[in-house]
Design an enzyme around this catalytic site. Structure first.
Site, mmCIF file in Angstrom:
data_model
loop_
_atom_site.group_PDB
_atom_site.id
_atom_site.type_symbol
_atom_site.label_atom_id
_atom_site.label_comp_id
_atom_site.label_asym_id
_atom_site.label_seq_id
_atom_site.Cartn_x
_atom_site.Cartn_y
_atom_site.Cartn_z
ATOM 1 N N ASP A 1 0.800 -1.231 0.000
ATOM 2 C CA ASP A 1 0.000 0.000 0.000
ATOM 3 C C ASP A 1 0.829 1.277 0.000
ATOM 4 O O ASP A 1 1.998 1.290 0.368
ATOM 5 C CB ASP A 1 -0.966 0.005 1.201
ATOM 6 C CG ASP A 1 -0.274 -0.254 2.532
ATOM 7 O OD1 ASP A 1 0.774 -0.934 2.547
ATOM 8 O OD2 ASP A 1 -0.767 0.233 3.567
ATOM 9 N N GLU B 1 -0.745 -2.177 5.162
ATOM 10 C CA GLU B 1 0.198 -2.109 6.296
ATOM 11 C C GLU B 1 0.067 -0.785 7.027
ATOM 12 O O GLU B 1 0.098 -0.735 8.252
ATOM 13 C CB GLU B 1 1.642 -2.290 5.810
ATOM 14 C CG GLU B 1 2.655 -2.489 6.943
ATOM 15 C CD GLU B 1 3.041 -1.227 7.696
ATOM 16 O OE1 GLU B 1 3.236 -1.295 8.922
ATOM 17 O OE2 GLU B 1 3.136 -0.154 7.078
HETATM 18 ZN ZN LIG Z 1 5.102 3.498 6.357
HETATM 19 ZN ZN LIG Z 2 6.548 0.811 5.369
#
Ligand SMILES: [Zn+2]
Ligand SMILES: [Zn+2]
Length: 410
Positions: A97, A156
């Site tokens: 991401d 994440e």
């Molecule tokens: Zn990051």
């Molecule tokens: Zn990262």
């Protein structure tokens, strides 16, 4: 810092040469992928195009994989040894991401998605993992018995992705796991390693202080939630300075304070929020009680009530010495020991990789990118230079894990 002795070595120079050749062969495709992902960044949970491109390349290479793992766009690919899958399973994880930042780089592959960019370098992580998949697939006939799982993880940055992948069974029957993160503080060709805590736990709290509002000219008729909130902010700072041993790092930061609607009104409520970080899982467990105790005491003293919410985010990322040592050994062979840097301290930032290493042994290492700009800033760029090193390190560490038959004792 004490460093646990390295596990017995099982080098295979012939294999390493073949692997190097395969990594170099895959590199143009990997670089093209990174540029493509960098130009088309997607926010956490929305990595649809990214996952589609990755899945297409995996299919092209004949790599078995499943898509839409973990409720959104997760992918789990498997490379199985030509000698059979009866041996151990090692997982490599990369995140996909991007962040809500407007890119300020002037590069041919500049973000075409306004307000979104790969400011944490996950374009590089994804390309790196795809490169490892291609290289391992090319040499699978000569891999020791076992399997390598490649986990392409969404979300994440919002710390939702890892948990969802685990829930969906991504690390079922996985013996150990490894990740890398691009690190601008080291040049390409160097890696940073560390045993034990590497990144902090990250939890948050919110308290709504409930007083009694009234006219600013008649404070004696009110229970002032702003004054109470101000005392709460100050008193919370005694937790780290007076309660927690100085040798045990912790952070309590108040980051939001909202109250009031007009200059002559004492409001009835005030909202105070903040973040709590630790490097010790045991200490972490005590923090919610400490924070609430301070809030309760101050509120009672100043005749206010409160609603308190403490939200657990990512745990401490603890590197297992057995996996870190494997990276040290492989890093020394591939890069030379002078390029394997012992990181002197952890960081108080957080990584949702922590969820995996709560469940199974694993480690993260830092891969030098040499970018002059920091992570999460508008000019960060993972670059192409780190890719060859990252792919080799991941693929060879996986092979070594299979070659030694799985986890070895410290
Ligand atoms: Zn990051
Ligand atoms: Zn990262």
């Amino acid at each position: 810092m004490s460093v646990t002795p390295a596990p017995p070595e099982t080098p295979d120079p012939a294999f390493l040469n073949r692997l190097r050749a395969e990594v170099r062969a895959a590199l143009p495709q990997v670089i093209a992928l990174r540029h493509d992902l960098h130009a088309h960044p997607e926010l956490s949970g929305g990595e649809e195009r990214t996952a589609g491109v990755v899945s297409g390349l995996l299919s092209q290479a004949g790599i078995v994989h499943e898509t839409r793992i973990g409720g959104t766009h997760g992918i789990v690919a498997v490379v199985e040894s030509g000698e059979g899958a009866s041996g151990p399973t090692f997982a490599l994880r990369g995140d996909m991401d991007a962040l809500p930042i407007t890119e300020e780089n002037e590069v041919a592959y500049k973000s075409q998605n306004p307000g979104v960019m790969h400011a944490c370098g996950h374009d590089g992580h994804t390309a790196n993992l795809l490169g490892a998949a291609l290289a391992l697939q090319a040499v699978r006939q000569t891999l020791p018995p076992g399997r390598v799982k490649l986990i392409f993880q969404p979300a994440e940055e919002t710390v939702r992705g890892a948990d969802a992948m685990i829930e969906a069974g991504a690390i079922k029957e996985v013996d150990a796991i490894l990740m890398l993160h691009g690190w601008p503080h080291l040049p390409p060709g160097q890696i940073g390693v560390r045993n034990g805590p590497a990144m902090a736990s990250s939890d948050t709290f919110k308290v709504v202080i409930k007083g009694k509002g009234g006219h600013g000219a008649y404070p004696h008729d009110t229970f002032d939630p702003i004054l109470c909130g101000a005392q709460v902010v100050t008193a919370l700072q005694t937790l780290v300075s007076r309660e927690i041993p100085p040798v045990s790092p912790a952070v309590v930061s108040v980051t939001m304070f909202h109250a009031g609607t007009a200059r002559n009104i004492i409001p009835s409520t005030a909202e105070v929020c903040g973040t709590v970080r630790t490097l010790d899982p045991q200490l972490r467990k005590t923090m919610a009680e400490r924070v609430e105790r301070v809030i309760a005491g101050i509120c009672a003293a100043l005749r206010c009530g409160y609603d308190f919410a403490y939200t657990y985010g990512t745990p401490v990322t603890v590197n297992d010495a057995r996996i870190s040592n494997l990276v040290r050994v492989v890093g020394s062979e591939v890069l030379g020991s002078e390029n394997v840097i012992e990181l002197p301290e952890p960081t108080m930032g957080a990584e949702d990789f922590a969820y995996y290493v709560e469940k199974i042994p694993g480690a993260m290492f830092r891969l030098g990118t040499g970018c002059p700009f920091l992570l999460h800033t508008p000019k960060y760029d993972f670059g192409d230079a780190p890719l060859e090193t990252g792919i080799l390190l991941m693929a060879e560490t996986a092979r070594r894990f299979l070659a030694q038959g799985g986890l070895r004792p410290d």
